[in-house]
Design a protein around this motif. Structure first.
Motif, PDB file in Angstrom:
ATOM      1  N   ASN A  67       0.833  -1.203   0.000  1.00 22.84           N
ATOM      2  CA  ASN A  67       0.000   0.000   0.000  1.00 22.84           C
ATOM      3  C   ASN A  67       0.867   1.253   0.000  1.00 22.84           C
ATOM      4  OD1 ASN A  67      -1.656  -2.194   1.780  1.00 22.84           O
ATOM      5  ND2 ASN A  67      -3.024  -0.953   0.523  1.00 22.84           N
ATOM      6  N   LYS A  68       0.855   1.965  -1.107  1.00 22.62           N
ATOM      7  CA  LYS A  68       1.574   3.229  -1.247  1.00 22.62           C
ATOM      8  C   LYS A  68       0.537   4.347  -1.336  1.00 22.62           C
ATOM      9  CE  LYS A  68       5.835   1.582  -1.526  1.00 22.62           C
ATOM     10  NZ  LYS A  68       6.883   1.909  -0.536  1.00 22.62           N
ATOM     11  N   ALA A  69      -0.165   4.557  -0.246  1.00 24.24           N
ATOM     12  CA  ALA A  69      -1.287   5.485  -0.251  1.00 24.24           C
ATOM     13  C   ALA A  69      -0.823   6.928  -0.237  1.00 24.24           C
ATOM     14  CB  ALA A  69      -2.179   5.210   0.964  1.00 24.24           C
ATOM     15  N   GLY A  70      -1.646   7.785  -0.840  1.00 23.39           N
ATOM     16  CA  GLY A  70      -1.389   9.211  -0.793  1.00 23.39           C
ATOM     17  C   GLY A  70      -1.486   9.875  -2.145  1.00 23.39           C
ATOM     18  N   ALA A  71      -1.735  11.180  -2.124  1.00 19.50           N
ATOM     19  CA  ALA A  71      -1.794  12.005  -3.340  1.00 19.50           C
ATOM     20  C   ALA A  71      -2.809  11.468  -4.339  1.00 19.50           C
ATOM     21  CB  ALA A  71      -0.409  12.113  -3.988  1.00 19.50           C
ATOM     22  N   GLY A  72      -3.924  10.968  -3.823  1.00 16.05           N
ATOM     23  CA  GLY A  72      -4.990  10.496  -4.706  1.00 16.05           C
ATOM     24  C   GLY A  72      -4.602   9.347  -5.589  1.00 16.05           C
ATOM     25  N   GLY A  73      -3.662   8.515  -5.137  1.00 16.97           N
ATOM     26  CA  GLY A  73      -3.221   7.358  -5.908  1.00 16.97           C
ATOM     27  C   GLY A  73      -1.979   7.604  -6.744  1.00 16.97           C
ATOM     28  N   ARG A  74      -1.488   8.844  -6.772  1.00 13.50           N
ATOM     29  CA  ARG A  74      -0.353   9.171  -7.641  1.00 13.50           C
ATOM     30  C   ARG A  74       0.959   8.573  -7.137  1.00 13.50           C
ATOM     31  NH1 ARG A  74      -2.724  14.077  -6.825  1.00 13.50           N
ATOM     32  NH2 ARG A  74      -0.871  15.107  -5.978  1.00 13.50           N
ATOM     33  N   ILE A  75       1.118   8.461  -5.828  1.00 14.27           N
ATOM     34  CA  ILE A  75       2.373   7.951  -5.276  1.00 14.27           C
ATOM     35  C   ILE A  75       2.647   6.531  -5.770  1.00 14.27           C
ATOM     36  CG2 ILE A  75       3.501   7.196  -3.139  1.00 14.27           C
ATOM     37  CD1 ILE A  75       2.258   9.606  -1.755  1.00 14.27           C
ATOM     38  N   ALA A  76       1.616   5.707  -5.837  1.00 14.28           N
ATOM     39  CA  ALA A  76       1.797   4.325  -6.293  1.00 14.28           C
ATOM     40  C   ALA A  76       2.197   4.273  -7.761  1.00 14.28           C
ATOM     41  CB  ALA A  76       0.517   3.531  -6.056  1.00 14.28           C
ATOM     42  N   VAL A  77       1.637   5.168  -8.577  1.00 14.51           N
ATOM     43  CA  VAL A  77       2.010   5.194  -9.999  1.00 14.51           C
ATOM     44  C   VAL A  77       3.469   5.607 -10.145  1.00 14.51           C
ATOM     45  CG1 VAL A  77       1.422   6.053 -12.290  1.00 14.51           C
ATOM     46  CG2 VAL A  77      -0.375   5.831 -10.564  1.00 14.51           C
ATOM     47  N   GLU A  78       3.884   6.589  -9.358  1.00  9.94           N
ATOM     48  CA  GLU A  78       5.276   7.029  -9.387  1.00  9.94           C
ATOM     49  C   GLU A  78       6.218   5.894  -8.962  1.00  9.94           C
ATOM     50  OE1 GLU A  78       5.442  10.512  -6.949  1.00  9.94           O
ATOM     51  OE2 GLU A  78       3.876  11.528  -8.090  1.00  9.94           O
ATOM     52  N   GLU A  79       5.783   5.122  -7.971  1.00 10.66           N
ATOM     53  CA  GLU A  79       6.581   3.979  -7.516  1.00 10.66           C
ATOM     54  C   GLU A  79       6.709   2.934  -8.625  1.00 10.66           C
ATOM     55  OE1 GLU A  79       8.765   1.554  -4.799  1.00 10.66           O
ATOM     56  OE2 GLU A  79       8.198   3.671  -4.712  1.00 10.66           O
ATOM     57  N   LEU A  80       5.635   2.683  -9.349  1.00  5.95           N
ATOM     58  CA  LEU A  80       5.693   1.727 -10.453  1.00  5.95           C
ATOM     59  C   LEU A  80       6.690   2.189 -11.509  1.00  5.95           C
ATOM     60  CD1 LEU A  80       4.351  -0.872 -11.700  1.00  5.95           C
ATOM     61  CD2 LEU A  80       3.011   0.725 -13.089  1.00  5.95           C
ATOM     62  N   LYS A  81       6.673   3.466 -11.816  1.00  4.17           N
ATOM     63  CA  LYS A  81       7.589   4.020 -12.824  1.00  4.17           C
ATOM     64  C   LYS A  81       9.038   3.701 -12.485  1.00  4.17           C
ATOM     65  CE  LYS A  81       9.071   8.497 -14.672  1.00  4.17           C
ATOM     66  NZ  LYS A  81       8.851   9.965 -14.622  1.00  4.17           N
ATOM     67  N   ARG A  82       9.386   3.680 -11.199  1.00  8.14           N
ATOM     68  CA  ARG A  82      10.764   3.436 -10.761  1.00  8.14           C
ATOM     69  C   ARG A  82      11.073   1.951 -10.569  1.00  8.14           C
ATOM     70  NH1 ARG A  82       9.236   7.870  -7.303  1.00  8.14           N
ATOM     71  NH2 ARG A  82       8.757   6.371  -5.652  1.00  8.14           N
ATOM     72  N   SER A  83      10.084   1.087 -10.719  1.00  8.07           N
ATOM     73  CA  SER A  83      10.231  -0.338 -10.389  1.00  8.07           C
ATOM     74  C   SER A  83      10.843  -1.141 -11.534  1.00  8.07           C
ATOM     75  CB  SER A  83       8.866  -0.925 -10.025  1.00  8.07           C
ATOM     76  OG  SER A  83       8.327  -0.291  -8.888  1.00  8.07           O
ATOM     77  N   PRO A  84      11.409  -2.313 -11.216  1.00  7.84           N
ATOM     78  CA  PRO A  84      11.928  -3.184 -12.278  1.00  7.84           C
ATOM     79  C   PRO A  84      10.802  -3.690 -13.169  1.00  7.84           C
ATOM     80  CG  PRO A  84      11.943  -4.311 -10.145  1.00  7.84           C
ATOM     81  CD  PRO A  84      11.635  -2.873  -9.868  1.00  7.84           C
ATOM     82  N   ALA A  85      11.108  -3.869 -14.441  1.00  3.66           N
ATOM     83  CA  ALA A  85      10.087  -4.265 -15.416  1.00  3.66           C
ATOM     84  C   ALA A  85      10.140  -5.755 -15.720  1.00  3.66           C
ATOM     85  CB  ALA A  85      10.268  -3.455 -16.692  1.00  3.66           C
ATOM     86  N   ASP A  86      10.440  -6.554 -14.697  1.00  3.20           N
ATOM     87  CA  ASP A  86      10.619  -7.988 -14.896  1.00  3.20           C
ATOM     88  C   ASP A  86       9.393  -8.811 -14.512  1.00  3.20           C
ATOM     89  OD1 ASP A  86      10.657  -7.620 -12.172  1.00  3.20           O
ATOM     90  OD2 ASP A  86      12.645  -8.488 -11.853  1.00  3.20           O
ATOM     91  N   GLY A  87       8.279  -8.157 -14.246  1.00  6.86           N
ATOM     92  CA  GLY A  87       7.063  -8.874 -13.867  1.00  6.86           C
ATOM     93  C   GLY A  87       6.872  -9.019 -12.379  1.00  6.86           C
ATOM     94  N   SER A  88       7.833  -8.548 -11.600  1.00  3.39           N
ATOM     95  CA  SER A  88       7.739  -8.697 -10.147  1.00  3.39           C
ATOM     96  C   SER A  88       6.930  -7.585  -9.480  1.00  3.39           C
ATOM     97  CB  SER A  88       9.143  -8.730  -9.528  1.00  3.39           C
ATOM     98  OG  SER A  88       9.829  -7.505  -9.750  1.00  3.39           O
ATOM     99  N   VAL A  89       6.655  -6.511 -10.209  1.00  2.00           N
ATOM    100  CA  VAL A  89       5.896  -5.397  -9.650  1.00  2.00           C
ATOM    101  C   VAL A  89       4.764  -5.017 -10.595  1.00  2.00           C
ATOM    102  CG1 VAL A  89       5.973  -3.037  -8.757  1.00  2.00           C
ATOM    103  CG2 VAL A  89       7.984  -4.520  -8.532  1.00  2.00           C
ATOM    104  N   LEU A  90       3.548  -5.001 -10.053  1.00  2.00           N
ATOM    105  CA  LEU A  90       2.380  -4.550 -10.792  1.00  2.00           C
ATOM    106  C   LEU A  90       1.692  -3.450  -9.990  1.00  2.00           C
ATOM    107  CD1 LEU A  90       2.234  -8.029 -10.958  1.00  2.00           C
ATOM    108  CD2 LEU A  90       0.785  -7.305 -12.856  1.00  2.00           C
ATOM    109  N   LEU A  91       0.882  -2.700 -10.654  1.00  2.00           N
ATOM    110  CA  LEU A  91       0.065  -1.667 -10.007  1.00  2.00           C
ATOM    111  C   LEU A  91      -1.388  -1.942 -10.312  1.00  2.00           C
ATOM    112  CD1 LEU A  91      -0.434   1.292  -8.794  1.00  2.00           C
ATOM    113  CD2 LEU A  91      -0.293   2.051 -11.179  1.00  2.00           C
ATOM    114  N   LEU A  92      -2.222  -1.912  -9.282  1.00  2.00           N
ATOM    115  CA  LEU A  92      -3.667  -1.907  -9.512  1.00  2.00           C
ATOM    116  C   LEU A  92      -4.174  -0.515  -9.175  1.00  2.00           C
ATOM    117  CD1 LEU A  92      -6.368  -3.332 -10.159  1.00  2.00           C
ATOM    118  CD2 LEU A  92      -6.657  -3.571  -7.686  1.00  2.00           C
ATOM    119  N   THR A  93      -4.880   0.085 -10.116  1.00  2.00           N
ATOM    120  CA  THR A  93      -5.355   1.444  -9.903  1.00  2.00           C
ATOM    121  C   THR A  93      -6.649   1.694 -10.660  1.00  2.00           C
ATOM    122  OG1 THR A  93      -4.766   3.801 -10.110  1.00  2.00           O
ATOM    123  CG2 THR A  93      -4.006   2.337 -11.841  1.00  2.00           C
TER     124      THR A  93
END
Length: 326
Positions: A67-93
């Motif tokens: 749970n990366k709560a805050g900023a109306g859901g934007r923080i989690a999207v920003e976290e996804l942008k910085r995450s590895p693209a190997d399938g280990s990180v997904l975002l539900l939004t």
């Protein structure tokens, strides 16, 4: 403007993904689903249901919700942008974080190109409800507007947050009816529903699942829903369109995304796992309890929906004239 029920159901029924693909691939050691809202909310509930299935299906040996709560859901999207693209990180939004926010926030820390659509998980429609702060004689939207016009001191509606789709529905209702309805933004649905039950705010524009636990006892009354047709969860409640407000026909999907650099193969494997998870009878039932219609689609179909809805939101934001500052 939004993915309609017929398109959504058709996409959900499409073939091409399933368990056999997962069985032939090696499981990821650990996967996490980023959720931009607090634990205990509906987005969190959807995330956890799918995470359980990702683990049991063999997509990942361990699958957790972060749970990366805050900023109306934007923080989690920003976290996804910085995450590895190997399938280990997904975002539900909810879709709005990707399709609507670029029209609202001039300094948004991500672009649509920074995320890769994987699959939808479910769809919701919105409702306009009233509580004890509004007389019981108010039975529909026209009744409410007449009452609000006669009682401007009580003409307030809450929403889960400023700049959210439910906020825009209320703002459009105000503009099209010519009745001044003052917006009261909350940090999520839960505190807004509590104030609605307590009479601190007379009305609320929110996902219909927020009202369902309170309708049978008569604590809240639902005056309209935003779907193209009546919701199966509230079949006796008229849509906005039935009550003369066709432009308020709107729904929203919740979808899974990966970082923008994820490979097609990685995206397809995750889409297969999500499709199977969302089709599970226990998940369908759990989503229905939240007022959601379960359903998945392909990465290409989801990408098309993102593009089309991003374009559609532009004139709506302009019409309402909303900026984060106001």
């Amino acid at each position: 403007m939004m993915l309609n029920r017929r398109q959504f159901v058709a996409a959900s029924a499409a073939t091409g993904f399933g368990w056999p693909l997962l069985a032939s691939a090696q499981a990821i050691d650990s996967a996490k689903i980023l959720c931009g809202f607090p634990a205990g909310g509906t987005t969190d509930a959807v995330s956890r249901r799918v995470a359980e299935k990702l683990q049991s299906s063999g997509y990942a040996k361990v699958a957790l919700v972060d749970n990366k709560a805050g900023a109306g859901g934007r923080i989690a999207v920003e976290e996804l942008k910085r995450s590895p693209a190997d399938g280990s990180v997904l975002l539900l939004t909810p879709a709005a974080m990707i399709t609507l926010y670029p029209h609202i926030y001039t300094k948004l820390a991500y672009r649509i190109e920074d995320v890769t659509p994987v699959s939808t998980a479910c769809r919701i429609v919105f409702g306009f409800g009233v509580g004890p702060g509004v007389p019981e004689s108010v039975k529909n939207i026209k009744d409410y507007l007449a009452w609000a016009k006669a009682h401007p001191e009580g003409a307030m509606y809450g929403s889960p947050g400023a700049g959210s789709p439910p906020h825009f529905i209320g703002a459009l209702l105000s503009k099209e009816s010519g009745v001044d309805l003052r917006h009261v933004p909350y940090r999520g649905s839960a505190p807004g529903i509590q104030d609605l039950l307590g009479g601190q705010v007379g009305a609320m524009s929110s996902p219909i699942g927020d009202y369902l636990p309170h309708l049978k006892g008569g604590k809240l009354r639902l005056l309209a829903t935003s779907g193209a047709t009546r919701s199966r969860f509230t079949p006796d409640v008229q849509t906005y369109a039935e009550q003369g407000f066709k432009s308020l026909t709107m729904s929203e999907w919740y979808g899974f995304f990966m970082p923008g650099k994820a490979s097609p193969e990685t995206v397809q494997r995750a889409a297969a796992a999500i499709r199977a998870a969302v089709a599970s009878p226990d998940v369908v039932e759990a989503f229905a309890g939240l007022g959601f219609e379960a359903g998945a689609n392909t990465p290409a179909e989801m990408a098309k929906a993102v593009r089309e809805e991003n374009i559609a939101w532009g004139p709506i934001v302009k019409q309402v004239g909303f900026t984060p500052e106001n």
